[in-house]
Write a protein that holds these residues in place. Structure first.
Motif, short mmCIF file in Angstrom:
data_model
loop_
_atom_site.label_atom_id
_atom_site.label_comp_id
_atom_site.label_asym_id
_atom_site.label_seq_id
_atom_site.Cartn_x
_atom_site.Cartn_y
_atom_site.Cartn_z
N ASP A 185 0.82 -1.22 0.00
CA ASP A 185 0.00 0.00 0.00
C ASP A 185 0.85 1.27 0.00
OD1 ASP A 185 -2.50 -1.14 -0.05
OD2 ASP A 185 -2.80 -1.07 2.11
N ILE A 186 2.15 1.14 0.29
CA ILE A 186 2.98 2.32 0.56
C ILE A 186 4.23 2.29 -0.30
CG2 ILE A 186 4.18 3.64 2.36
CD1 ILE A 186 1.92 0.93 3.55
N ALA A 187 4.61 3.45 -0.82
CA ALA A 187 5.88 3.60 -1.53
C ALA A 187 6.59 4.84 -1.00
CB ALA A 187 5.65 3.73 -3.04
N ALA A 188 7.85 4.68 -0.59
CA ALA A 188 8.64 5.79 -0.09
C ALA A 188 9.84 6.01 -1.01
CB ALA A 188 9.13 5.51 1.33
N PHE A 189 10.15 7.27 -1.29
CA PHE A 189 11.29 7.62 -2.14
C PHE A 189 11.66 9.07 -1.87
CE2 PHE A 189 7.25 7.67 -4.49
CZ PHE A 189 7.12 9.03 -4.76
N PRO A 240 11.98 12.77 2.02
CA PRO A 240 11.21 11.59 1.62
C PRO A 240 9.76 11.95 1.30
CG PRO A 240 12.37 11.20 3.70
CD PRO A 240 12.40 12.68 3.43
N ALA A 241 9.25 11.34 0.26
CA ALA A 241 7.82 11.40 -0.04
C ALA A 241 7.25 10.00 0.20
CB ALA A 241 7.57 11.83 -1.47
N VAL A 242 6.08 9.94 0.78
CA VAL A 242 5.44 8.66 1.10
C VAL A 242 4.06 8.65 0.46
CG1 VAL A 242 4.83 7.04 2.92
CG2 VAL A 242 6.68 8.69 3.30
N LEU A 243 3.86 7.76 -0.53
CA LEU A 243 2.56 7.61 -1.16
C LEU A 243 1.84 6.45 -0.49
CD1 LEU A 243 3.44 7.95 -4.97
CD2 LEU A 243 3.07 9.74 -3.26
N VAL A 244 0.61 6.68 -0.06
CA VAL A 244 -0.15 5.66 0.67
C VAL A 244 -1.50 5.47 0.01
CG1 VAL A 244 -1.07 4.97 2.90
CG2 VAL A 244 0.99 6.40 2.81
N GLN A 245 -1.77 4.24 -0.42
CA GLN A 245 -3.06 3.94 -1.01
C GLN A 245 -4.13 3.94 0.08
OE1 GLN A 245 -1.71 1.25 -4.83
NE2 GLN A 245 -2.43 0.18 -3.03
N CYS A 246 -5.18 4.74 -0.13
CA CYS A 246 -6.20 4.96 0.89
C CYS A 246 -7.55 4.50 0.34
CB CYS A 246 -6.24 6.44 1.26
SG CYS A 246 -7.51 6.87 2.44
N ARG A 247 -8.27 3.73 1.15
CA ARG A 247 -9.52 3.14 0.68
C ARG A 247 -10.77 3.88 1.14
NH1 ARG A 247 -5.70 -0.42 1.59
NH2 ARG A 247 -5.25 -2.01 0.02
N THR A 248 -10.61 4.83 2.05
CA THR A 248 -11.79 5.52 2.55
C THR A 248 -12.13 6.72 1.66
OG1 THR A 248 -12.76 6.65 4.45
CG2 THR A 248 -10.41 6.98 4.10
N VAL A 273 9.31 7.33 13.79
CA VAL A 273 10.24 6.25 13.43
C VAL A 273 11.53 6.80 12.82
CG1 VAL A 273 10.55 4.29 11.87
CG2 VAL A 273 8.44 4.53 13.18
N THR A 274 11.41 7.82 11.97
CA THR A 274 12.57 8.30 11.23
C THR A 274 13.15 9.61 11.76
OG1 THR A 274 11.27 9.62 9.66
CG2 THR A 274 11.60 7.29 9.15
N GLY A 275 12.37 10.35 12.55
CA GLY A 275 12.81 11.64 12.99
C GLY A 275 12.72 12.72 11.93
N MET A 276 12.02 12.42 10.82
CA MET A 276 11.94 13.37 9.71
C MET A 276 10.49 13.78 9.46
SD MET A 276 14.45 11.68 6.86
CE MET A 276 13.48 10.17 6.82
N ASN A 277 10.35 14.98 8.94
CA ASN A 277 9.06 15.40 8.39
C ASN A 277 9.04 15.01 6.91
OD1 ASN A 277 7.86 16.69 10.67
ND2 ASN A 277 9.35 18.34 10.42
N CYS A 278 8.09 14.18 6.53
CA CYS A 278 8.01 13.68 5.16
C CYS A 278 6.78 14.26 4.46
CB CYS A 278 7.92 12.16 5.15
SG CYS A 278 9.33 11.33 5.89
N VAL A 279 6.83 14.29 3.14
CA VAL A 279 5.66 14.62 2.34
C VAL A 279 4.77 13.38 2.31
CG1 VAL A 279 4.83 15.24 0.05
CG2 VAL A 279 6.93 16.29 0.95
N ILE A 280 3.57 13.47 2.85
CA ILE A 280 2.64 12.34 2.89
C ILE A 280 1.52 12.62 1.89
CG2 ILE A 280 1.12 10.93 4.32
CD1 ILE A 280 4.02 10.85 5.25
N GLU A 281 1.30 11.68 0.99
CA GLU A 281 0.24 11.81 -0.01
C GLU A 281 -0.64 10.58 0.02
OE1 GLU A 281 -0.13 14.58 -1.44
OE2 GLU A 281 1.63 15.33 -2.52
N LEU A 282 -1.95 10.79 0.18
CA LEU A 282 -2.91 9.69 0.08
C LEU A 282 -3.37 9.59 -1.37
CD1 LEU A 282 -5.09 10.20 3.28
CD2 LEU A 282 -2.96 8.94 3.01
N ILE A 283 -3.37 8.37 -1.89
CA ILE A 283 -3.70 8.15 -3.30
C ILE A 283 -4.74 7.04 -3.42
CG2 ILE A 283 -1.44 8.95 -4.12
CD1 ILE A 283 -0.61 6.02 -4.38
#
Length: 585
Positions: free
Chosen positions: A498-502, A513-521, A541-551
């Protein structure tokens, strides 16, 4: 018509090929792949093809396969195919492809298995994928299943290659012709990796390299007379083609097949086939295959009511990062059906080494080491971060004749338990990439292959940490995308895949880091809550602020073998082709 087809036409029940055979088993000790089939055809074993419900539709003894392959070879020669010509084949699991693959080998040419379409991208994407791969391998012909005539035929037209469906090709005459004799140093086939198809690399494998690796399979898994293989793996990927098709021919193992798309629809049919096997079962899957089956078992249903997995001797695992938590879930779901955790057999390999580089000795199961994340990232501890560990799975010992070294970026060998690039050398390592000396030189030095994977050695066992190219580097600190993805997977409602990080570059010019997360709601307020929860989870977990995108679901791209393609996900995201949900203010 063949004997099998005559029996089916007469309404007789189809009988699978024998598990055990009076023919003395030879472990791939042949000069060429054609010789391997010649020998297997003198026994009673063979391939067996099943429909989506696991019903046998075509027993295919090696004897029949050889007869049909020789006819294919004569048709190819009549069509002007000469030694070293390439013949591209859409690798559909079935007797037609099996006979054609060996027919090309008998004709002295090089078969090039190409993928079936996936559920992502549509027809235009598939036609383009074929076009690029056809341009790379420069074949004389493209042969394909009739149902793919529109797409594959269009790709052949664009590439200016003769395109023909399997049925039309089989209707051509097969006049007698002298077959060329291949040598052990001749190329046996070209294998395309399952990754990016923009710049495809055709791996050239000789008969000697192939047979050496197939022998390593037999020795590594300690094949016994009662062994029978069961597989749903695609034949266009190295684990399916080499491990569950060519290996079973060269080691004379009867095999039962489900098509990959049938497994996707009815995954438990795989376990039904294993349950019906009266011998001892060999069956391989990436982690996600075990995950799907464990999830399909409801908590109210006892696995023993349907399955008998006590004779599953080798439950192989490879092709992607092995998840110990998933494997434990599979044990929990199927232990009462007789499945034993010691049957798990982790392994590591890649097409550039033909297939296998390391295999766990049978019976040792999943063995895990906990490694502190600063060792994985190569950076020092920070005072405000607690120690965190990742479970790294033991992928076994180097296979017969294979040497493995762990090296620094500059090529300096590292000691045991030091993490670096994994290099390997042995008779089964590729000749090189087809017509691509620069790409070959970039990964091969003095017979050693740079696998592109990071890992370490411990007491002679191989441990794989991840792909070097997937590493995310932020402020000089290395982060593995798997660690970010696994952190999100621990939240309720998310699962592997469900998740891809890059890594991306922000408008301010910073790497993040950008984190794409497949969201079903579909509930906008719930999406906002999930977004914030994921962001905090990743930060903790990482100590970082990441770009989070629900897809949307089913958005993340996969390779032809079913693995998540982070590189393609990144490219699609940056190109605006993956469109995240808008979040409520």
């Amino acid at each position: 018509m063949t004997d099998t087809q005559n029996r089916a036409a007469a309404g007789e029940a189809l009988v699978p090929t024998a598990t055990e055979d009076a023919l003395p088993r030879r472990f791939s000790d042949f000069a060429t792949l054609g010789e391997a089939l010649d020998y297997a055809a003198t026994g009673t074993r063979g391939l067996n093809f099943h429909d989506a419900r696991g019903t046998l539709t075509r027993p295919y003894p090696f004897r029949e396969m050889r007869e049909e392959a020789l006819a294919c070879a004569r048709r190819l020669i009549a069509a002007g195919i000469r030694p070293q010509d390439r013949v591209a084949l859409i690798a559909e699991t079935g007797s037609e492809f099996a006979a054609l693959f060996f027919g090309v080998v008998y004709a002295g040419a090089w078969p090039v298995p190409l993928p079936l379409p996936t559920s992502f991208g549509g027809s235009a994407s598939y036609i383009e994928q074929l076009r690029v791969q056809l341009a790379s391998c420069d074949p004389q012909m493209l042969l394909f299943p009739a149902e793919l005539s529109q797409m594959a035929g269009e790709a052949a037209r664009i590439a200016d290659v003769e395109g023909l469906d399997f049925t039309s090709f089989a209707a051509r005459p097969a006049p007698d012709a002298a077959l060329p004799r291949a040598g052990s140093e001749d190329i046996a086939y070209l294998q395309y990796s399952s990754g990016s198809t923009r710049f495809p690399h055709g791996v050239a494998i000789t008969h000697r390299a192939l047979l050496n690796n197939l022998q390593a399979h037999a020795f590594g898994m300690k094949l016994i007379e009662s062994d029978r293989c069961v597989s749903w793996l695609p034949w266009y990927h190295d684990m399916g083609l080499v491990g569950c098709f060519l290996s079973v021919v060269a080691n004379q193992v009867s095999t039962d097949y489900l098509k990959t798309e049938d497994f996707a629809r009815r995954p438990l049919a795989w376990l039904d086939l294993i349950s019906r096997n009266q011998g001892t079962s060999l069956s391989y899957s990436p982690t996600f295959g075990y995950d799907i089956c464990a999830r399909r078992m409801s908590s109210q249903t006892k696995a023993s009511d349907r399955f008998d997995l006590a004779r599953w001797r080798v439950a192989g695992n490879g092709a992607d990062m092995i998840r110990p938590d998933v494997m434990q879930s599979f044990v929990d779901a199927f232990a009462d059906a007789g499945f034993q955790a010691t049957a798990f057999l982790p392994s590591y390999g890649l097409a550039e080494a033909t297939l296998a580089v390391s295999i766990m000795p049978p019976g040792e199961g999943i063995r895990v080491e906990l490694v502190e994340e600063t060792q994985l990232s190569g950076s020092g501890m920070t005072e405000d971060r607690p120690q965190r560990y990742r479970a790294i799975v033991n992928c076994g010992r180097p296979v017969k004749d294979m040497a493995v070294e762990i090296r620094e970026e500059d090529g300096t060998p590292l000691p045991e338990r030091a993490i670096g690039k994994l290099w390997c050398r042995g008779p089964s390592v590729m000749e090189g990439y087809f017509r691509d000396p620069d790409a070959t030189a970039a990964c091969m030095t003095d017979g050693w292959l740079d696998t592109g994977d990071m890992g370490y050695l411990s007491d002679g066992y191989v441990y794989i940490v991840g792909r070097a190219k997937d590493m995310i580097i932020v402020n000089g600190r290395n982060h593995w995308p798997q660690d970010i993805e696994w952190a999100v997977e621990q939240l309720p409602g998310f699962k592997q895949g469900d998740i891809a990080a890059f890594a991306i570059t922000t408008p301010g010019g910073e790497e993040t880091p950008a984190v794409l997360v497949q969201c079903r709601t579909s509930d906008t307020s719930e999406r906002k809550r999930l977004h914030d929860e994921i962001r905090e989870r990743v930060r903790s977990v990482t100590g970082m602020n990441c770009v989070i995108e629900l897809i949307p679901p089913r958005t993340l791209p996969r390779t032809s073998s079913g693995k998540l393609s982070r590189a393609k996900a990144r490219n699609l995201y940056l190109a605006g082709e993956i469109k995240p949900y808008e979040l409520a203010a």
